[in-house]
Design a protein around this motif. Structure first.
Motif, mmCIF file in Angstrom:
data_model
loop_
_atom_site.group_PDB
_atom_site.id
_atom_site.type_symbol
_atom_site.label_atom_id
_atom_site.label_comp_id
_atom_site.label_asym_id
_atom_site.label_seq_id
_atom_site.Cartn_x
_atom_site.Cartn_y
_atom_site.Cartn_z
ATOM 1 N N ARG A 92 -32.401 18.741 -1.117
ATOM 2 C CA ARG A 92 -31.697 20.012 -0.964
ATOM 3 C C ARG A 92 -31.453 20.293 0.524
ATOM 4 N N GLY A 93 -30.212 20.565 0.870
ATOM 5 C CA GLY A 93 -29.871 20.883 2.245
ATOM 6 C C GLY A 93 -29.974 19.720 3.208
ATOM 7 N N ALA A 94 -29.962 18.468 2.708
ATOM 8 C CA ALA A 94 -30.172 17.310 3.572
ATOM 9 C C ALA A 94 -28.960 16.395 3.683
ATOM 10 N N VAL A 95 -27.973 16.547 2.818
ATOM 11 C CA VAL A 95 -26.845 15.612 2.763
ATOM 12 C C VAL A 95 -25.733 16.067 3.704
ATOM 13 N N ARG A 96 -25.312 15.176 4.593
ATOM 14 C CA ARG A 96 -24.250 15.508 5.554
ATOM 15 C C ARG A 96 -22.865 15.203 4.999
ATOM 16 N N VAL A 97 -22.729 14.115 4.235
ATOM 17 C CA VAL A 97 -21.429 13.719 3.706
ATOM 18 C C VAL A 97 -21.538 13.454 2.209
ATOM 19 N N VAL A 98 -20.624 14.028 1.452
ATOM 20 C CA VAL A 98 -20.464 13.680 0.042
ATOM 21 C C VAL A 98 -19.068 13.090 -0.116
ATOM 22 N N TYR A 99 -18.998 11.872 -0.612
ATOM 23 C CA TYR A 99 -17.699 11.286 -0.967
ATOM 24 C C TYR A 99 -17.728 10.983 -2.454
ATOM 25 N N ILE A 100 -16.756 11.505 -3.193
ATOM 26 C CA ILE A 100 -16.683 11.212 -4.623
ATOM 27 C C ILE A 100 -15.266 10.844 -5.002
ATOM 28 N N ASP A 101 -15.185 9.886 -5.878
ATOM 29 C CA ASP A 101 -13.934 9.430 -6.463
ATOM 30 C C ASP A 101 -14.096 9.582 -7.968
ATOM 31 N N PRO A 102 -14.007 10.819 -8.484
ATOM 32 C CA PRO A 102 -14.328 11.063 -9.891
ATOM 33 C C PRO A 102 -13.259 10.504 -10.809
ATOM 34 N N PRO A 103 -13.549 10.418 -12.101
ATOM 35 C CA PRO A 103 -12.548 9.946 -13.061
ATOM 36 C C PRO A 103 -11.304 10.825 -13.001
ATOM 37 N N TYR A 104 -10.147 10.181 -13.107
ATOM 38 C CA TYR A 104 -8.880 10.872 -12.879
ATOM 39 C C TYR A 104 -8.252 11.444 -14.142
ATOM 40 N N ASN A 105 -8.990 11.417 -15.276
ATOM 41 C CA ASN A 105 -8.457 12.016 -16.495
ATOM 42 C C ASN A 105 -7.227 11.263 -16.988
ATOM 43 N N THR A 106 -7.300 9.934 -16.946
ATOM 44 C CA THR A 106 -6.143 9.134 -17.333
ATOM 45 C C THR A 106 -6.439 8.097 -18.403
ATOM 46 N N GLY A 107 -7.694 7.815 -18.676
ATOM 47 C CA GLY A 107 -8.028 6.683 -19.528
ATOM 48 C C GLY A 107 -8.410 5.507 -18.654
ATOM 49 N N ASN A 108 -9.216 4.586 -19.213
ATOM 50 C CA ASN A 108 -9.738 3.504 -18.383
ATOM 51 C C ASN A 108 -10.037 2.294 -19.243
ATOM 52 N N ALA A 109 -9.919 1.119 -18.653
ATOM 53 C CA ALA A 109 -10.222 -0.097 -19.400
ATOM 54 C C ALA A 109 -11.708 -0.203 -19.707
ATOM 55 N N HIS A 110 -12.532 0.386 -18.880
ATOM 56 C CA HIS A 110 -13.965 0.410 -19.165
ATOM 57 C C HIS A 110 -14.240 1.419 -20.277
ATOM 58 N N THR A 111 -15.410 1.335 -20.847
ATOM 59 C CA THR A 111 -15.773 2.293 -21.881
ATOM 60 C C THR A 111 -16.253 3.598 -21.291
ATOM 61 N N TYR A 112 -16.228 3.702 -19.964
ATOM 62 C CA TYR A 112 -16.567 4.979 -19.321
ATOM 63 C C TYR A 112 -15.648 6.061 -19.852
ATOM 64 N N ARG A 113 -16.196 7.218 -20.134
ATOM 65 C CA ARG A 113 -15.405 8.291 -20.715
ATOM 66 C C ARG A 113 -14.557 8.923 -19.615
ATOM 67 N N ASP A 114 -13.458 8.266 -19.314
ATOM 68 C CA ASP A 114 -12.639 8.625 -18.160
ATOM 69 C C ASP A 114 -11.606 9.695 -18.484
ATOM 70 N N SER A 115 -11.403 9.991 -19.754
ATOM 71 C CA SER A 115 -10.428 11.007 -20.137
ATOM 72 C C SER A 115 -11.161 12.174 -20.766
ATOM 73 N N PHE A 116 -10.829 13.378 -20.357
ATOM 74 C CA PHE A 116 -11.508 14.568 -20.859
ATOM 75 C C PHE A 116 -10.560 15.406 -21.699
ATOM 76 N N ARG A 117 -9.598 14.753 -22.320
ATOM 77 C CA ARG A 117 -8.606 15.467 -23.109
ATOM 78 C C ARG A 117 -9.201 15.952 -24.410
#
Length: 506
Positions: A92-117
């Motif tokens: 808590r209160g220790a992270v200087r940089v957060v970089y995230i590339d979250p799922p883009y809500n488009t569908g994905n070849a992986h079974t990762y639940r990349d679409s939230f429709r």
């Protein structure tokens, strides 16, 4: 995992995750009660997958149960919501940089639940649906806009088709508690980068303004990832967006980068220095073609007066400035005049980050191929891009903690290692990635995951290029971190843990 959920809930009940007046009570409820999360429908699947520990992670995890600290490099396997909660006691209160590339809500070849429709037949009680009734007496969750509380699942005007705003609302419901937790983990001078595509960028920006406060927005960067080509119907989209927020704008400094050409660097007395020869001019703001605008040392007193000459002499004596012979020798005396140059140590020579970052997406594939891991991820983020963002915040803070809770192939860890190799820093990374199965067709080498869509047959690797078989993305991520550490001679050990290990104090 029920126990882990209870531990996570207990740990965050007193966390001031919401900004007063900006985030509804429904959000606090969502953060404190994982069972009510809009993605809870996927939890059983993800937790089952998480139970199948990746070989690389398992082999590295036989280590002692020493407590996690901010001095650790961590690769965490598990749901990122659970992991972020479990990190609160130590980070808590220790992270200087957060970089995230979250799922883009488009569908994905992986079974990762990349679409939230949500489907038109989904009910309000469905874990995938955006509620059709206000979540609390305070009204609808503001992240979803007017459709969150009152819009039907189908739009009568479109002949019964699903309202597209419900898709956005479900994605925002997924993202909100994660951003809230990320904010709690950030330092006052911390910065979060959210990398997103055109479909969700506008909604993501509004959500980020609500979580961090619009007054703490650092702006939006454009990542140019491609040059032309494609079969787009209307316009070729060769860029993504990177929204940036500070936890507190007053505490965060500017985003900086190394001065690029035409800046000139020289090694002087064993130290790399930026040499600027245009710091003293006859008159500023006036450029006349064919006339030397630099003010030579010998002319300072005549042009700018004795006081200016005395100032320059003091700076010359301190080593901040130096004299360099300039132009041709005088034909009468044979003597040369001297330009006044400014010398700046390279590590201090910065300029503000430009809003357009040109790093081709193909470089991300090359990064993996250089580690012998090509052939699985078609479009991983380029290391250079992520390293540029990390350095933009940590240029003068090379021991900072960097967090990525959508770690994917592990680009962020490698970016941290490369940043440290460049400036001798000691930045630490924390990666979180679920044990998402890699599609069998990708493991078999019959296609390459684009990272944001279906597998691409055009990018099929040859047998010699194909990476070793990996069961899950978290296993692939862990192996990439291991290989990158070897390449960059990272002497520190990396800890590989499950999210539940964190929650139990291991």
């Amino acid at each position: 995992m029920a126990g882990a959920d209870q531990r996570g809930t207990a740990q965050v009940r007193d966390v001031p995750l919401s900004r007063p007046g900006q985030v509804s009570s429904a959000v606090s409820s969502a953060v404190e009660a994982p069972a009510a999360s809009p993605i809870s429908g996927a939890s059983s699947t993800s937790r089952t997958a998480a139970g199948q520990v990746a070989r690389t992670v398992a082999e590295a995890r036989h280590s002692a149960p020493s407590p996690v600290t901010t001095g650790d490099d961590l690769v965490i396997e598990g749901d990122n919501l659970d992991a972020l909660r479990a990190l609160l006691p130590t980070h808590r209160g220790a992270v200087r940089v957060v970089y995230i590339d979250p799922p883009y809500n488009t569908g994905n070849a992986h079974t990762y639940r990349d679409s939230f429709r949500t489907s038109a037949s989904s009910s309000a009680s469905s874990s995938d649906a955006c509620p059709t009734e206000p979540a609390s007496a305070g009204g609808p969750d503001p992240c979803c806009g007017p459709t969150h509380a009152s819009a039907p699942s189908a739009d009568p005007a479109s002949g019964g088709a699903r309202s597209p705003y419900r898709d956005h609302a479900a994605w925002l419901d997924f993202m909100r508690p994660r951003l809230e937790l990320a904010r709690a983990l950030m330092r006052e001078d911390g910065v979060l980068f959210l990398h997103i595509d055109d479909r969700e960028q506008a909604f993501a920006q509004i959500l980020g303004h609500e979580v961090f406060g619009e007054e703490n927005s650092l702006g939006t960067l454009i990542h140019q990832r491609a040059k032309g080509g494609g079969q787009a119907k209307f316009v070729i989209r060769g860029h993504d967006y990177i929204h940036a927020w500070a936890r507190s704008l007053d505490a965060a400094g500017p985003l900086v980068t190394e001065k690029k050409p035409p800046a000139r660097y020289e090694v002087i007395d064993g130290r790399r220095m930026l040499v600027e020869d245009d710091v003293l001019r006859v008159s500023f703001g006036t450029y006349v073609r064919g006339r030397e605008r630099r003010l030579m040392y010998e002319d300072i007193e005549a042009v700018r007066g004795p006081a200016k000459l005395a100032e320059i002499d003091r700076r010359l004596a301190s080593g901040e400035l130096a004299l360099r012979p300039w132009g041709e020798p005088d034909p009468d005396t044979g003597e040369r005049r001297h330009a006044v140059v400014r010398l700046t140590p390279a590590e201090q020579a910065t300029s503000k980050l430009y809003s357009i970052l040109r790093v081709m997406g193909s470089q991300g594939r090359s990064d993996l191929e250089e580690l012998g891991l090509g052939g699985i991820f078609g479009y991983p983020k380029p290391v250079e891009l992520v390293r540029t963002l990390i350095e933009a915040v940590t240029w003068h803070d090379p021991s900072a903690v960097v967090l990525d809770f959508f770690a994917g192939s592990g680009t962020t860890a490698q970016a941290v290692m490369e940043a440290n190799a460049r400036d001798g820093g000691a930045r630490r990374f924390v990666l979180v990635q679920r044990a998402e199965p890699i599609a069998s067709r990708l493991r078999a080498g019959r296609g390459t995951d684009t990272g944001r869509g279906t597998a691409s047959a055009a990018a099929v690797p040859s047998a010699s290029e194909a990476a070793p078989a990996f069961t899950t993305i978290s296993e692939f991520c862990a192996e990439r971190v291991r290989r990158a550490a070897e390449r960059w001679e990272c002497s520190r050990s990396v800890r590989y843990l499950r999210a539940e290990d964190l929650a139990s104090g291991g």
